[in-house]
Design a protein around this motif. Structure first.
Motif, PDB file in Angstrom:
ATOM      1  N   THR A  31      -9.883 -97.509 -95.813  1.00  0.00           N
ATOM      2  CA  THR A  31     -10.410 -98.478 -94.454  1.00  0.00           C
ATOM      3  C   THR A  31      -9.056 -97.946 -94.113  1.00  0.00           C
ATOM      4  OG1 THR A  31      -9.391-100.665 -94.939  1.00  0.00           O
ATOM      5  CG2 THR A  31     -11.928 -99.329 -95.020  1.00  0.00           C
ATOM      6  N   ALA A  88     -13.613 -94.394 -93.975  1.00  0.00           N
ATOM      7  CA  ALA A  88     -14.263 -95.367 -93.126  1.00  0.00           C
ATOM      8  C   ALA A  88     -13.383 -95.942 -92.060  1.00  0.00           C
ATOM      9  CB  ALA A  88     -14.523 -96.904 -93.793  1.00  0.00           C
ATOM     10  N   LYS A  89     -13.832 -95.271 -90.790  1.00  0.00           N
ATOM     11  CA  LYS A  89     -12.894 -96.234 -89.545  1.00  0.00           C
ATOM     12  C   LYS A  89     -13.634 -97.048 -89.189  1.00  0.00           C
ATOM     13  CE  LYS A  89     -11.815 -90.827 -88.542  1.00  0.00           C
ATOM     14  NZ  LYS A  89     -12.213 -89.719 -87.601  1.00  0.00           N
ATOM     15  N   ASP A 118     -19.065 -97.513 -90.565  1.00  0.00           N
ATOM     16  CA  ASP A 118     -18.891 -96.493 -92.021  1.00  0.00           C
ATOM     17  C   ASP A 118     -18.689 -96.820 -93.088  1.00  0.00           C
ATOM     18  OD1 ASP A 118     -18.740 -94.720 -89.324  1.00  0.00           O
ATOM     19  OD2 ASP A 118     -16.971 -95.253 -89.216  1.00  0.00           O
ATOM     20  N   ASN A 162     -22.231 -97.634 -94.717  1.00  0.00           N
ATOM     21  CA  ASN A 162     -23.491 -96.575 -95.366  1.00  0.00           C
ATOM     22  C   ASN A 162     -22.039 -96.346 -96.543  1.00  0.00           C
ATOM     23  OD1 ASN A 162     -24.182 -97.182 -91.694  1.00  0.00           O
ATOM     24  ND2 ASN A 162     -23.044 -95.485 -90.945  1.00  0.00           N
TER      25      ASN A 162
END
Length: 322
Positions: free
Chosen positions: A152, A177-178, A182, A185
């Motif tokens: 992240t 993952a931003k 995100d 998911n």
């Protein structure tokens, strides 16, 4: 309660919060003022080596105190360790320190096998989270596990690229993952993995905005957050960091840079004030074989290495000083 159990002469040696403040561990003891000989009478001078015992106890206390001072251990933490070691009453300083550490701190290595909770590595900037992620992923891969790695840390220049260089060698597809959604998911797609390791951006634990960012990431899933903390930091600062990360729900401490740190007072302060469980640690920049599990013995040896010299070495040293 202590006095009801042990008598009016009992003293509380140490107290420590556990389970996020839901429980408290109390260490108490009582030291007899004299020993009884046969038939219930006070022991004679030949039977009761009071002064020898006091000298040995003093020597143990002095050795442990010297070690704590060398490591810049805060006074409150040092008092707990020395008091506990003194009450235990062992004659060898090294063994007494191991026993005190075992009483006052908790130890549990991070899982090296399949584990259903993602391991989320958190900590201040520059603590070594990305390298720790690579080391954990390497260990899992070498154990034959299916490893999922998520970062992240997408805003720091070169952060994801540095981790990707390691994951490519492991043939692991690094996920980015931003945002918290995100991450949610991605974790759903990685459900079949044996272990999932999440690298997070470094945060300032004294910044409300940074704390909120990390709290949102932690709320995405039922993860196992692990504080990555470099050794050698100021003890008071590390203690305050321990409190801040503990308030977020972090329960585990993973020290790094043990190979270059000369003072471990910050590590002990963070563990004490954050009520953390010691897990693994890092003492090399090498990724392969770069982890070892902290135990009461290994931590005591780092704090007081002279207490663990071989008997032959100690004999030579004594002979040379006469």
């Amino acid at each position: 309660m202590v006095r009801d159990t042990l008598g009016e002469e009992a003293v509380i040696v140490a107290t420590r919060e556990e389970k996020g403040g839901r429980a408290v561990r109390v260490t108490a003891a009582i030291e007899p003022s004299f020993e009884l000989g046969r038939g219930g009478s006070p022991a004679s001078g030949s039977d009761w080596l009071q002064y020898d015992s006091e000298d040995e106890e003093s020597a143990v206390t002095e050795d442990i105190t010297d070690a704590m001072l060398r490591h810049a251990v805060p006074e409150d933490v040092m008092d707990h360790i020395i008091s506990c070691a003194s009450v235990i009453g062992l004659e060898d300083p090294g063994i007494a320190l191991i026993a005190a550490i075992e009483h006052l701190f908790n130890f549990r290595p991070l899982p090296a096998r399949a584990y259903k909770k993602p391991l989320m590595l958190v900590g201040p900037p520059g603590a070594g989270k990305t390298l720790a992620t690579a080391k954990l992923a390497t260990r899992g891969t070498m154990e034959g596990l299916k490893i999922g790695v998520v970062t992240t840390d997408t805003l720091r220049a070169g952060g994801a690229e540095q981790l990707e260089a390691f994951t490519k060698l492991l043939r692991v597809d690094l996920k980015r993952a931003k945002a918290p959604q995100d991450l949610r998911n991605i974790l759903a797609d990685l459900e079949e993995m044996d272990q999932i390791i999440i690298d997070t951006p470094g945060i300032n634990p004294f910044s409300t905005d940074d704390i909120k960012i990390l709290a949102r990431l932690m709320s995405v899933c039922d993860s196992e957050p692990v504080l990555i903390l470099p050794a050698g930091g100021d003890a008071q600062d590390c203690g305050d960091m321990g409190k801040a990360f503990s308030a977020l729900g972090v329960r585990h401490l993973f020290p790094t840079r043990l190979d270059i740190a000369r003072r471990l007072g910050g590590v002990l302060s963070a563990a004490h004030h954050g009520s953390f469980t010691f897990t693994d640690a890092s003492r090399t920049s090498k990724v392969a074989d770069g982890l070892f599990s902290l135990t009461p013995k290994s931590l005591a040896k780092l704090l007081m290495p002279k207490g663990y010299r071989s008997p032959e070495t100690q004999t030579i040293r004594k002979a040379g000083t006469r």
